[in-house]
Design a protein around this motif. Structure first.
Motif, short mmCIF file in Angstrom:
data_model
loop_
_atom_site.label_atom_id
_atom_site.label_comp_id
_atom_site.label_asym_id
_atom_site.label_seq_id
_atom_site.Cartn_x
_atom_site.Cartn_y
_atom_site.Cartn_z
N ASP A 251 0.83 -1.21 0.00
CA ASP A 251 0.00 0.00 0.00
C ASP A 251 0.86 1.25 0.00
OD1 ASP A 251 -2.20 -1.63 0.07
OD2 ASP A 251 -2.52 -1.45 2.23
N LEU A 252 1.97 1.23 0.72
CA LEU A 252 2.87 2.38 0.75
C LEU A 252 3.47 2.63 -0.63
CD1 LEU A 252 4.36 4.56 2.38
CD2 LEU A 252 6.14 2.86 2.85
N ALA A 253 3.86 1.56 -1.32
CA ALA A 253 4.42 1.72 -2.66
C ALA A 253 3.40 2.35 -3.60
CB ALA A 253 4.88 0.36 -3.19
N THR A 254 2.13 1.97 -3.46
CA THR A 254 1.08 2.57 -4.29
C THR A 254 0.94 4.06 -4.00
OG1 THR A 254 -0.12 0.47 -4.31
CG2 THR A 254 -1.36 2.44 -4.88
N ALA A 255 1.00 4.44 -2.73
CA ALA A 255 0.92 5.86 -2.36
C ALA A 255 2.12 6.63 -2.88
CB ALA A 255 0.80 5.99 -0.84
N VAL A 256 3.30 6.02 -2.85
CA VAL A 256 4.50 6.68 -3.36
C VAL A 256 4.38 6.91 -4.87
CG1 VAL A 256 6.97 6.36 -3.79
CG2 VAL A 256 6.02 5.87 -1.53
N ARG A 257 3.81 5.97 -5.59
CA ARG A 257 3.60 6.16 -7.03
C ARG A 257 2.65 7.33 -7.28
NH1 ARG A 257 2.80 0.39 -6.82
NH2 ARG A 257 4.75 -0.71 -7.31
N ARG A 258 1.62 7.47 -6.45
CA ARG A 258 0.72 8.62 -6.60
C ARG A 258 1.46 9.93 -6.35
NH1 ARG A 258 -3.32 5.19 -3.87
NH2 ARG A 258 -2.72 6.15 -1.88
N ALA A 259 2.32 9.94 -5.33
CA ALA A 259 3.10 11.15 -5.05
C ALA A 259 4.06 11.45 -6.20
CB ALA A 259 3.87 10.98 -3.74
N ASP A 260 4.69 10.43 -6.77
CA ASP A 260 5.58 10.63 -7.91
C ASP A 260 4.82 11.25 -9.09
OD1 ASP A 260 7.81 9.72 -6.63
OD2 ASP A 260 7.82 7.74 -7.57
N ALA A 261 3.58 10.79 -9.30
CA ALA A 261 2.78 11.35 -10.38
C ALA A 261 2.43 12.80 -10.12
CB ALA A 261 1.50 10.51 -10.56
N ALA A 262 2.14 13.14 -8.85
CA ALA A 262 1.84 14.53 -8.49
C ALA A 262 3.04 15.43 -8.73
CB ALA A 262 1.39 14.61 -7.03
N VAL A 263 4.23 14.94 -8.40
CA VAL A 263 5.44 15.72 -8.61
C VAL A 263 5.71 15.90 -10.11
CG1 VAL A 263 7.94 15.72 -8.30
CG2 VAL A 263 6.46 15.05 -6.41
N ALA A 264 5.48 14.84 -10.87
CA ALA A 264 5.72 14.91 -12.32
C ALA A 264 4.80 15.93 -12.99
CB ALA A 264 5.52 13.53 -12.95
N ASN A 265 3.60 16.12 -12.46
CA ASN A 265 2.64 17.06 -13.04
C ASN A 265 2.69 18.44 -12.39
OD1 ASN A 265 1.59 15.07 -14.80
ND2 ASN A 265 0.24 14.29 -13.19
N SER A 266 3.61 18.64 -11.46
CA SER A 266 3.68 19.90 -10.72
C SER A 266 4.43 20.96 -11.50
CB SER A 266 4.36 19.66 -9.37
OG SER A 266 4.59 20.89 -8.69
N CYS A 267 4.08 22.23 -11.22
CA CYS A 267 4.81 23.35 -11.83
C CYS A 267 6.02 23.74 -11.01
CB CYS A 267 3.89 24.55 -11.99
SG CYS A 267 3.27 25.22 -10.44
N LEU A 268 6.18 23.17 -9.80
CA LEU A 268 7.33 23.49 -8.96
C LEU A 268 8.57 22.78 -9.48
CD1 LEU A 268 5.78 23.24 -5.38
CD2 LEU A 268 6.38 25.31 -6.63
N ARG A 269 9.69 23.47 -9.43
CA ARG A 269 10.96 22.89 -9.84
C ARG A 269 12.00 23.13 -8.77
NH1 ARG A 269 11.23 21.35 -15.15
NH2 ARG A 269 9.49 22.00 -16.46
N SER A 270 12.91 22.20 -8.66
CA SER A 270 13.98 22.35 -7.69
C SER A 270 14.88 23.51 -8.09
CB SER A 270 14.80 21.05 -7.60
OG SER A 270 15.94 21.24 -6.79
N VAL A 271 15.41 24.21 -7.08
CA VAL A 271 16.35 25.30 -7.34
C VAL A 271 17.78 24.80 -7.19
CG1 VAL A 271 14.73 27.08 -6.67
CG2 VAL A 271 16.23 26.09 -4.95
N GLY A 272 17.97 23.48 -7.20
CA GLY A 272 19.29 22.90 -7.07
C GLY A 272 20.10 23.06 -8.35
N ILE A 273 21.16 22.30 -8.45
CA ILE A 273 22.08 22.40 -9.59
C ILE A 273 21.39 22.04 -10.89
CG2 ILE A 273 24.15 21.38 -10.61
CD1 ILE A 273 25.34 21.22 -7.86
N ASP A 274 20.54 21.03 -10.87
CA ASP A 274 19.86 20.58 -12.08
C ASP A 274 18.37 20.84 -11.94
OD1 ASP A 274 19.02 19.45 -14.38
OD2 ASP A 274 19.66 17.41 -13.93
N PRO A 275 17.86 22.00 -12.38
CA PRO A 275 16.43 22.30 -12.24
C PRO A 275 15.53 21.36 -13.01
CG PRO A 275 17.70 24.28 -12.75
CD PRO A 275 18.60 23.10 -12.99
#
Length: 352
Positions: A251-275
């Motif tokens: 169940d945790l792995a399923t929730a992590v996949r949902r979070a990964d999908a939310a991040v992939a569709n997000s407009c936020l980007r990291s301000v690190g070395i590789d944006p």
């Protein structure tokens, strides 16, 4: 009031980098395999059961101390490799992912006399999870998933919800929420008492229901970890090899996949070395969150500050040139009269 907390966080942040990707090369120099290292960090209040969750995910015998106690047991952050493949024996994307789990001290302990127990110090320990200078704690140099752990055997208190606000301030509300997965431990207690899980969630405070609607992981994961941790304590082999994979891990792995999908569709980007790699929270993102909530100078204060700078510049010119420059003085006088339009600063949460 957040200034001391920001300073402690800055002191713990080292240089930051991208997700480590290890490539195995053939004799001819061709790439034959790529392994991506990822990290899940366990956060929450004291007594929520974070260490038990970490033991359920980690490989080998239980690396984290988990026991009944009147106060927090974990005082510093510590990490361990997850049982493979993937997260606790479940591949999230493919079999080439290597996951690390980090257990952190509990927030809202209230035991200020115990060293390292104040919320500022605990937040510093959590921030250390994405400081690349401490590679022994987190070899991935960033955070992919926040597992926000609650204890289902008790009430969801104001202290539990204050933990969420502290974490949102520290990492940025948007970055924290979209990478967040909620875990309720001690689900066995609810089942023993005949309490339906859906009924339990319906009785939660409105703030908890709002949180569940905002996080990337979606619906919460209920964990019955008593049997899992006792079985691992008697057998150092991973759950995957014993054929007794815990439903909680699935169940945790399923929730992590949902979070990964939310991040992939997000407009936020990291301000690190590789944006371009926006999946992870790195040290630079913590700094950006602190700068976003720092107090801004008003128009009058900014003009006074500019006047002081111009005055010092004129004094320096007079001392070095032996006389004044009337053209420069006139330009400085005009610039002091005209207040420029203040730029609009966007924070990481403007995309939400």
């Amino acid at each position: 009031p957040e200034a001391p907390r920001v300073c402690r966080a800055f002191a713990l942040l080292g240089s930051f980098g991208d997700t480590p990707r290890h490539r195995a090369m053939s004799a001819d120099g061709d790439e034959v395999r790529r392994t991506t290292e990822r990290c899940i960090v366990l956060v929450g209040a004291v007594g929520a059961g974070k260490s038990s969750v970490g033991n359920a995910l980690a490989s080998g015998q239980n690396p984290f101390t988990a026991r009944r106690s009147a106060s927090g047991v974990t005082s510093t952050s510590s990490g361990a490799a997850c049982a493979g493949p993937g997260l606790g024996g479940v591949a999230i994307v493919d079999g080439n992912e290597t996951w690390w789990v980090i257990d952190t001290p509990g927030l809202s302990d209230g035991n200020e006399t115990k060293p390292g127990s104040s919320d500022d110090e605990v937040l510093g320990e959590i921030v250390r999870c994405c400081a690349s200078s401490d590679h022994r704690l987190n070899p991935t140099f960033g955070i992919d998933i926040f597992a926000l752990v609650f204890n289902a055997s008790g009430r969801v208190t104001a202290g539990d919800l204050r933990v969420v606000e502290d974490l949102k301030l520290t990492f940025g509300a948007g970055r924290f929420l979209e990478r967040c997965v909620v875990v309720f431990t001690h689900a066995d207690v609810l089942r023993t008492e005949g309490c339906d899980l859906e009924a339990y969630l319906s009785q939660c405070p409105e703030a908890m229901r709002t949180l569940l609607s905002q996080i990337g992981g979606g619906e919460p994961v209920f964990a019955d970890l008593a049997g899992v941790n006792s079985a691992k304590g008697s057998n150092s082999r991973s759950l995957k090899t014993t054929g007794s994979l815990s439903p909680f891990v699935v169940d945790l792995a399923t929730a992590v996949r949902r979070a990964d999908a939310a991040v992939a569709n997000s407009c936020l980007r990291s301000v690190g070395i590789d944006p371009a790699d926006k999946r992870r929270v790195v040290a630079a993102d913590v700094i950006a969150a602190a700068q976003a909530r720092a107090p801004k100078l008003g128009m009058k204060a900014a003009r006074r500050q500019r006047q002081e700078v111009n005055k010092k510049r004129r004094e320096t010119q007079d001392a070095t040139q032996g006389g004044g420059d009337w053209v420069g003085d006139l330009g400085a006088w005009v610039s002091n009269l005209i207040a420029p339009i203040a730029p609009v600063e966007k924070t990481v949460d403007d995309c939400l």
